[in-house]
Design a protein around this motif. Structure first.
Motif, PDB file in Angstrom:
ATOM      1  N   ASP A  74       0.719  -1.111   0.094  1.00  0.00           N
ATOM      2  CA  ASP A  74       0.023   0.012  -0.009  1.00  0.00           C
ATOM      3  C   ASP A  74       0.983   1.312  -0.014  1.00  0.00           C
TER       4      ASP A  74
ATOM      5  N   ASN B  74       5.803   0.744   8.202  1.00  0.00           N
ATOM      6  CA  ASN B  74       5.015   1.993   7.371  1.00  0.00           C
ATOM      7  C   ASN B  74       5.996   2.824   6.544  1.00  0.00           C
TER       8      ASN B  74
ATOM      9  N   GLY C 247      -4.350   6.909   9.926  1.00  0.00           N
ATOM     10  CA  GLY C 247      -3.994   8.157  10.666  1.00  0.00           C
ATOM     11  C   GLY C 247      -2.484   8.544  10.319  1.00  0.00           C
ATOM     12  N   ALA C 248      -2.171   9.750  10.775  1.00  0.00           N
ATOM     13  CA  ALA C 248      -0.693  10.106  10.367  1.00  0.00           C
ATOM     14  C   ALA C 248       0.481   9.231  10.870  1.00  0.00           C
TER      15      ALA C 248
ATOM     16  N   ARG D 259      -1.690   6.201   5.393  1.00  0.00           N
ATOM     17  CA  ARG D 259      -2.222   7.307   6.398  1.00  0.00           C
ATOM     18  C   ARG D 259      -3.548   7.508   6.543  1.00  0.00           C
ATOM     19  N   ARG D 260      -4.179   7.298   5.021  1.00  0.00           N
ATOM     20  CA  ARG D 260      -5.789   7.694   5.329  1.00  0.00           C
ATOM     21  C   ARG D 260      -6.421   6.686   5.867  1.00  0.00           C
ATOM     22  N   ARG D 261      -5.981   5.131   6.182  1.00  0.00           N
ATOM     23  CA  ARG D 261      -6.479   4.280   6.884  1.00  0.00           C
ATOM     24  C   ARG D 261      -6.546   4.393   8.203  1.00  0.00           C
TER      25      ARG D 261
ATOM     26  N   GLU E  86       0.360   7.127   1.367  1.00  0.00           N
ATOM     27  CA  GLU E  86      -0.705   8.073   1.387  1.00  0.00           C
ATOM     28  C   GLU E  86      -2.008   7.227   1.737  1.00  0.00           C
ATOM     29  N   GLU E  87      -2.114   5.884   1.322  1.00  0.00           N
ATOM     30  CA  GLU E  87      -2.992   4.976   1.674  1.00  0.00           C
ATOM     31  C   GLU E  87      -3.137   4.647   3.103  1.00  0.00           C
TER      32      GLU E  87
END
Length: 368
Positions: free
Chosen positions: A36, A314, A46-47, A42-44, A39-40
């Motif tokens: 992934d 991450n 959080g930061a 973090r979208r799922r 950006e994805e």
């Protein structure tokens, strides 16, 4: 100078369980976001990205853990023969183990390949699940030919698929470092022929071997990086990646973007090792801070494990490979004491992992 894992070094049995369970935990967390983009992630989540299993509806490990356990099985069979007074070709035992894994994935090795006899590991249904297996592992084994260091299969393959299964070679006590390296690099030749893949596997196994022998994490990392520079076969990717990992670890925790720009996304063998090692080093407590007192609800080793594995997964690349490497490293370093209890509760098929750890501990006569 590295910190040591506490006033009393963990027993070998604890390190074996810690390494295998730790790798499975890192693999599982990374598999949830493998490939992934950041950006994805973090979208799922959080930061901060994915920081634990509580954010997941379920967890599954990938082929990294499957093949690591089959590596254990091949080594256990060779050691069983040795303990009975019969010499065995270790690489042949590993090849037969991997062929049984191949069959569990619904693939065939062709009529020229032997038909291995089933063993305990083959009854573990979770290992029959197809978990996005590495293409080079499948194609290399499907040739039906046992690759060697002189004539490896897939000579151009340099992906992570071999380094992530190589920790168990470092868990065998009472063998010389050069033997650890050779066993691991030879086994890599069964599926991945690129020099960097074989060397990365051997060097990773040496790192585990040093940690299991009681060496500090920083010292072991420095030593295996120096050793990588001395390898005869020319493959500059590995020492360059390891040196970059040590330098980046000196900066501490960096952004995922800086991590991948410097070390890559873990898709190549040397990248997976470099990212996994960096994550373990960058989150390491300062020398002299080791205490077993609780830090919140965690001991310091548990906190280190959580932070390191989260850092390793991450980044938007092959997160299961880098997570598993970091988990292997810290599990071998600290033993089981570093494994978060709540993460273990979420681990898929822990009995299969512990069962193989017990077999390896038993056949090596590991102390309790």
């Amino acid at each position: 100078m590295s910190i040591e894992p506490g006033p009393l070094a963990p027993a070998l049995t604890s390190r074996i369980h810690g390494c295998l369970l730790g790798g499975a935990l890192g693999d599982s967390l990374g598999y949830a976001v493998a490939e992934d983009p950041m950006e994805e992630i973090r979208r799922r989540f959080g930061a901060r990205g994915l920081a634990g299993f509580d954010a997941l509806p379920d967890s599954k490990f990938s082929d990294e853990t499957q093949l690591t356990l089959y590596t254990v099985d091949g080594l256990v069979e060779a050691l069983e023969w040795a303990n009975s007074g019969v010499g065995a070709d270790v690489n042949a035992c590993l090849w037969l183990a991997y062929l049984r894994w191949l069959e569990s994935q619904g693939e065939e090795a062709g009529p020229s390949a032997p038909a291995p006899q089933p063993r305990w590991i083959d009854r573990q249904a979770v290992l029959h699940q197809r978990r996005n297996p590495d293409e080079a592992c499948i194609s290399g084994l499907a040739t039906g030919e046992m690759g060697t260091s002189v004539r490896p299969v897939n000579p151009a393959s340099g992906g992570y698929g071999t380094v992530v299964r190589s920790a168990p070679f470092g868990l065998i006590p009472h063998i010389a470092p050069e033997a650890v390296y050779k066993l691991s690099a030879d086994a890599a030749s069964l599926t991945h022929g690129h020099p960097a893949a074989r060397q990365s596997s051997g060097i990773f196994s040496l790192l585990i071997h040093r940690l299991v022998s009681g060496e500090g994490l920083s010292d072991a990392a420095t030593a295996i990086t120096a050793h990588a520079r001395t390898l005869n076969e020319v493959a500059p990717e590995l020492p360059e990646s390891l040196e970059a990992a040590l330098q980046l670890a000196g900066k501490g925790v960096v952004t995922p973007e800086e991590l991948t720009a410097t070390l890559g996304q873990g898709r190549l063998a040397e990248q997976a090792l470099a990212v996994g090692l960096y994550a373990a080093l960058a989150t390491m407590p300062e020398p002299g801070t080791y205490v077993m007192a609780d830090i919140g609800t965690d001991t310091l080793p548990v906190r280190h494990f959580r932070e390191a594995v989260a850092l390793a997964v991450n980044h938007g690349g092959s997160s299961d490979s880098t997570g598993s490497v970091t988990g292997n490293i810290l599990g071998a370093f600290y033993g089981e004491d570093c494994l978060p209890a709540d993460w273990l509760e979420s681990l898929e098929a822990p009995d299969a992992v512990r069962g193989m750890a017990n077999l390896l501990a038993g056949v090596t006569s590991a102390e309790g």
